[in-house]
Design a protein around this motif. Structure first.
Motif, PDB file in Angstrom:
ATOM      1  N   ARG A 127       0.777  -1.298  -0.104  1.00 52.72           N
ATOM      2  CA  ARG A 127       0.012   0.057  -0.157  1.00 52.72           C
ATOM      3  C   ARG A 127       0.777   1.187  -0.094  1.00 52.72           C
ATOM      4  O   ARG A 127       0.592   2.355  -0.624  1.00 52.72           O
ATOM      5  N   ALA A 128       1.991   1.171   0.860  1.00 53.78           N
ATOM      6  CA  ALA A 128       2.716   2.533   0.901  1.00 53.78           C
ATOM      7  C   ALA A 128       3.316   2.939  -0.720  1.00 53.78           C
ATOM      8  O   ALA A 128       3.537   3.855  -1.095  1.00 53.78           O
ATOM      9  N   VAL A 129       4.001   1.796  -1.095  1.00 49.97           N
ATOM     10  CA  VAL A 129       4.436   2.115  -2.680  1.00 49.97           C
ATOM     11  C   VAL A 129       3.430   2.558  -3.573  1.00 49.97           C
ATOM     12  O   VAL A 129       3.507   3.447  -4.093  1.00 49.97           O
ATOM     13  N   ALA A 130       2.161   1.994  -3.359  1.00 52.08           N
ATOM     14  CA  ALA A 130       1.052   2.545  -4.601  1.00 52.08           C
ATOM     15  C   ALA A 130       0.532   3.735  -4.036  1.00 52.08           C
ATOM     16  O   ALA A 130       0.471   4.370  -5.090  1.00 52.08           O
ATOM     17  N   ARG A 131       0.542   4.226  -2.695  1.00 48.45           N
ATOM     18  CA  ARG A 131       0.170   5.623  -2.532  1.00 48.45           C
ATOM     19  C   ARG A 131       1.389   6.434  -2.870  1.00 48.45           C
ATOM     20  O   ARG A 131       0.823   7.570  -3.559  1.00 48.45           O
TER      21      ARG A 131
END
Length: 465
Positions: free
Chosen positions: A420-424
């Motif tokens: 999620r961190a990379v996607a956001r």
């Protein structure tokens, strides 16, 4: 393999059967010792047994009555926070305790050296941050210069696994405080101290004990040349202890913080330019600003230390500069993994403490910062000087919400997972910005080690490009 000298016919115990323990056991056996091996892990014991080593429970009473010495792997405590039971048994029995580094230094010089034009040399690198990059950079420069060079220790191969060096050969060792603290022999030709920041304090009973473990490489090792980072008080103190006067060029002072002056030998970096001075005159310089494998002031300090080490071996500044240009950096240490649409993606998973994470933040502008994990003692307040470089933080880890509360003044999004961190971060990133993984925390809440965390970051980024 470096065969261990002076152990023929002796019974020698080895505690811990990971990479360094097994290599020590093999080198001891090659030197004629009878090896008794032990590890609390049954799988490790089984692996050693399959290699023909005698498995012996070293925690039993009386086991050390006929043992000449105990060789301990780096991760096993011998004093603080309390000695391992096996180590305590050996010490009570009066049995000397050593490690693979001590065995290496007492066994390194070999027969036939008298015929060499240039005896082999050992460069040993220690410090809190940057020692891996500095060691790898020295190795890279020497390799590019056509030298017979090997990299070992805390990086590369085990110290006893390397090949006996040839005429003019160089061995570059990265040494941790765990390794320098216990080794009974420490005799490098050139020793490098990068810096000192709080780490492993429980293992060394505080910062003073941690510094003392590093200092042994210089005070007891007696190197011909000492290259000392002087941007902290401990480095200044160490350089002062080793030098007999201001012009003593056996001590080379290194800084990435300020210009160094005086009649001695110094290498420093300011505003991206490396300068070498000897006897008050400039002897060399390198523009570091466009060297992709060495971004930021912390890597400029590594470059200064590596440059100084290579200069002591007689390499010309231009030769060193050419090699710097082709240095690709180390995995998980300010590693540029991709660039797309004006956005750079940098993996610094090795930034497991606040100091190393701050250096990563200061190396880039307009950062989408992925951080979090198993926080270390001391909190995150020391990161504040780098917050001005951060556009937004994306916090991972099981305690991401608590971690984010310490990022006062920053916009922080609790993501928990790397996915999620990379996607956001990728959704938010604008041209000219950097998506940076610099966790400022250990990885063990979600990953086996920092390498696995960095590999997950790379996987998440590349799958979206």
């Amino acid at each position: 393999m470096i065969e261990v000298q002076g152990v023929s016919g002796q019974r020698v115990a080895v505690l811990g059967l990971g990479r360094s323990g097994l290599s020590a056991a093999r080198a001891l056996r090659a030197g004629g010792a009878q090896v008794l091996a032990w590890d609390d892990n049954p799988a490790a014991r089984e692996g050693a047994s399959e290699e023909g080593f005698e498995i012996k429970d070293l925690s039993r009473d009386g086991v050390f009555d006929d043992i000449a010495s105990l060789i301990v792997s780096p991760g096993i405590p011998h004093l603080y926070p309390q000695p391992n039971k096996v180590v305590a048994n050996a010490l009570r029995a009066g049995v000397p305790v050593d490690n693979d580094i001590g065995l290496f230094f007492r066994s390194f010089s070999g027969t036939g050296w008298e015929a060499y034009d240039q005896p082999p040399k050992v460069i040993a690198v220690t410090g809190s941050n940057g020692k891996s990059t500095t060691s790898a950079l020295i190795h890279h420069v020497l390799e590019e210069a056509g030298k017979d060079v090997q990299l070992a220790g805390n990086i590369g191969r085990g110290v006893l696994d390397i090949d006996p060096p040839g005429d003019g050969g160089v061995v570059v060792l990265e040494l941790s405080s765990y390794q320098t603290e216990l080794a009974r022999a420490l005799t490098p030709d050139i020793a490098v101290f990068t810096n000192l920041t709080p780490d492993h304090l429980d293992r060394h009973a505080g910062l003073g004990g941690y510094f003392a473990a590093k200092r042994r490489l210089f005070a007891e090792g007696g190197p011909d040349r000492a290259i000392i980072g002087v941007d902290e008080d401990e480095g200044l103190f160490l350089a002062g202890q080793l030098a007999v006067g201001r012009g003593d060029d056996r001590v080379i002072r290194v800084s990435a913080d300020r210009r160094l002056s005086g009649p001695g030998w110094s290498v420093f970096a300011r505003k991206g330019f490396l300068s070498e001075y000897r006897k008050g005159k400039q002897a060399g310089s390198i523009d570091l600003r466009n060297i992709k494998g060495l971004p930021g002031a912390h890597n400029h300090q590594n470059a200064c230390a590596a440059y100084a080490a290579c200069r002591t071996l007689g390499l010309a500044p231009k030769v060193i500069e050419r090699a710097f240009q082709s240095f690709g950096g180390l995995p998980h240490r300010s590693q540029v993994i991709a660039e797309k649409n004006g956005v750079a993606f940098v993996n610094d998973s090795k930034a497991t403490n606040v100091d190393s994470a701050l250096k990563a933040l200061m190396a880039f502008d307009k950062i989408r910062w992925i951080c979090g994990g198993l926080a270390k003692e001391g909190g995150l307040s020391a990161l504040v000087p780098g917050f001005g470089h951060v556009a937004k933080a994306y916090v991972i880890g099981r305690e991401a919400a608590e971690f984010s509360l310490q990022l006062e003044g920053l916009e922080a999004e609790v993501c928990t997972t790397m996915e999620r961190a990379v996607a956001r971060a990728m959704e938010d990133a604008q041209p000219g910005e950097t998506v940076l993984l610099a966790p400022a925390a250990a990885s063990f809440d979600q990953y086996d080690n920092f390498e696995k965390r960095g590999e997950d970051f790379i996987r998440q980024v590349t799958s979206r490009l």
